[in-house]
Design an enzyme around this catalytic site. Structure first.
Site: not given
Ligand code: NAD
Length: 432
Positions: A88, A267, A283, A381
């Site tokens: 991302e 998130k 992990d 972004h």
């Protein structure tokens, strides 16, 4: 254009026994990949094909992702460079920006509980659970012996069973083995202990052993980070430090009170957390599951971070979340890039790694909240996203930056616009 054969079965007996190239052929026979795909899959980049093949099953290739370095981080008075693996855009830049803005106030201060993981043993059909619970608790020394015997190496490093808890859930007893796993993530270590001790627990309780598996709600292994952002360091064009702070506090209140907002807020934290967890071969799913379960521990899903003002009005951020990561075991030692990532980080214990990850999560959260509370998330972004769109539209080499800037300038970061601009660029340069 690939065409998928509808007649060929996905049942491929002995697929796992084949080499990588043979497995590729088997797949190719069924889905007819483009000619370039064979070469593409044969190139496993900086992960040796044999190592990849030993990590997971049925390997036909590897999947590269960008690894970037977040700069500016000061954690517990140490300068640290942070390797981050993510697909991302903006994630790494966000950490750099957030870390730069709290350097003058000293950067991040972190702490850690202990490297203790929980394994659960489910006991069913226990006729007198309250009584059985005490019998199990009385047997802690036997439990310790059985568990520790499964992992003498862990014991040698100072780890092993620390404590036992027994919970009654409806008609089940659930035994928690609290295990100090030192510098391992510990899943295999504690799962082995749970399996070894389950028959004895069943016998003592008079019940039947069910599941024997770690809990990813690793709430005995939490990492914490806090930092102060001074008002003068967070002001932006047109907005004072106070205005930015108040906007961010309002954004935090929203996340604290509304699960729909909290999911996206958290998130954002995990954008940073997972990127460093992945870079170090740990992990990601274990850390993610633990984080989200922890965020709901009071009965309703909420923000993992907390934001408030200090007496001088500066913005104070803090974050606490389970952090089951290690330096030993899993892919951490196997994957060469993970090993180099640990070298770049310069951490020498699972604790240091966990604390660093918490600091990165907090930095990421600051950056996302600040962007949302000021210019909006899309401005930052879009500059990077525009590059992705340009590549997707077919831009190559110098065309990528040219098309990306044109998209941003036009305020239309869209595939159709990128294709049109690329056509025009190529026509004007005589390539069209
Ligand atoms: P592991 O078993 O590969 O390595 C841990 C072992 O290394 C210890 O048990 C110990 O014997 C040894 N060791 C050597 N030096 C040590 C030290 N300094 N500190 C601690 N141990 C040391 O790995 P693991 O950490 O037990 O398990 C991690 C793997 O398990 C990951 O790949 C994870 O994805 C996987 N896993 C996860 C889940 C889950 O639900 N999260 C479930 C099963 C497996």
């Amino acid at each position: 254009m690939t065409t998928r054969s509808t007649t060929t079965s996905s049942r491929i007996p002995g697929f796992y026994r084949l080499g990588l190239a043979e497995r590729f052929e088997q797949v190719n026979q069924r889905v007819a990949l483009p000619e370039a795909a064979r070469q593409h899959f044969a190139d496993t980049g900086n992960l040796d094909a044999q190592i990849a093949d030993s990590m997971v099953e049925n390997v036909i290739g590897t999947f590269n992702l960008p690894l970037g370095i977040a700069t500016n981080m000061v954690i517990d008075d140490e300068e640290r460079l942070i390797p981050m693996v993510t697909e991302e855009s903006s994630v790494i830049a966000a950490v750099c920006n957030a870390a730069r803005q709290c350097r003058s106030a000293g950067g991040f201060v972190t702490s850690y509980s202990a490297p203790v993981m929980i394994a659960q043993v489910q006991l069913t059909q226990v006729s007198n659970p309250a009584f059985a619970r005490l019998k199990i608790l009385e047997s802690i020394e036997q439990i310790r012996q059985i568990c520790n015997a499964t992992d003498p190496v862990l014991l040698k490093h100072g780890g092993g069973l620390q404590d036992v808890e027994v919970r009654q859930i409806d008609d089940m007893l659930v035994v928690h083995l609290l295990v100090d796993v030192r510098d391992a993530m510990g899943a295999n270590a504690v799962n082995s202990m749970a399996e070894a001790v389950a028959p004895s627990l069943a016998e003592w309780s008079g019940g039947k052993a069910g599941l024997r598996i770690l809990s990813n709600l690793a709430d005995r292994r939490v990492a914490r980070a806090r930092a102060i952002w001074r008002l003068e360091d967070i002001a932006v064009d047109g907005l004072s430090g106070e205005q930015v702070r108040d906007g961010m506090l309002s954004a935090y209140r929203f996340a604290a009170l509304d699960p729909y907002r909290a999911a996206t807020h958290n998130k954002g934290i995990m954008n940073g957390v997972s990127a460093i967890v992945l870079a170090t071969g740990n992990d990601t799913r274990a850390v993610e599951a633990g984080a989200h379960a922890y965020a709901a521990r009071h009965g309703s899903y909420s923000s993992l971070s907390h934001w408030e003002c200090d007496a001088d009005g500066n913005l104070c951020g803090s974050l606490e979340l389970p952090m089951p990561v290690g330096l030993i075991g899993g892919a951490t030692r196997l994957h060469p890039t993970a090993r180099y990532s640990l070298d770049i980080l310069g951490v020498s214990s699972a604790e240091q790694l966990a604390r660093t990850i918490a600091a990165v999560g907090l930095a990421q959260n600051f950056a996302a909240m600040k962007a949302l509370a000021t210019t909006g998330i899309q401005k930052g972004h879009m500059a990077l996203h525009a590059k992705n769109i340009a590549v997707m539209a077919g831009a190559e080499g110098e065309e990528i930056d040219a098309i990306a800037s044109a998209l941003v300038k036009a305020g239309k970061v869209r595939m159709d616009v990128a294709e049109q601009l690329l056509g025009e660029l190529r026509t004007s340069s005589g390539q069209g």
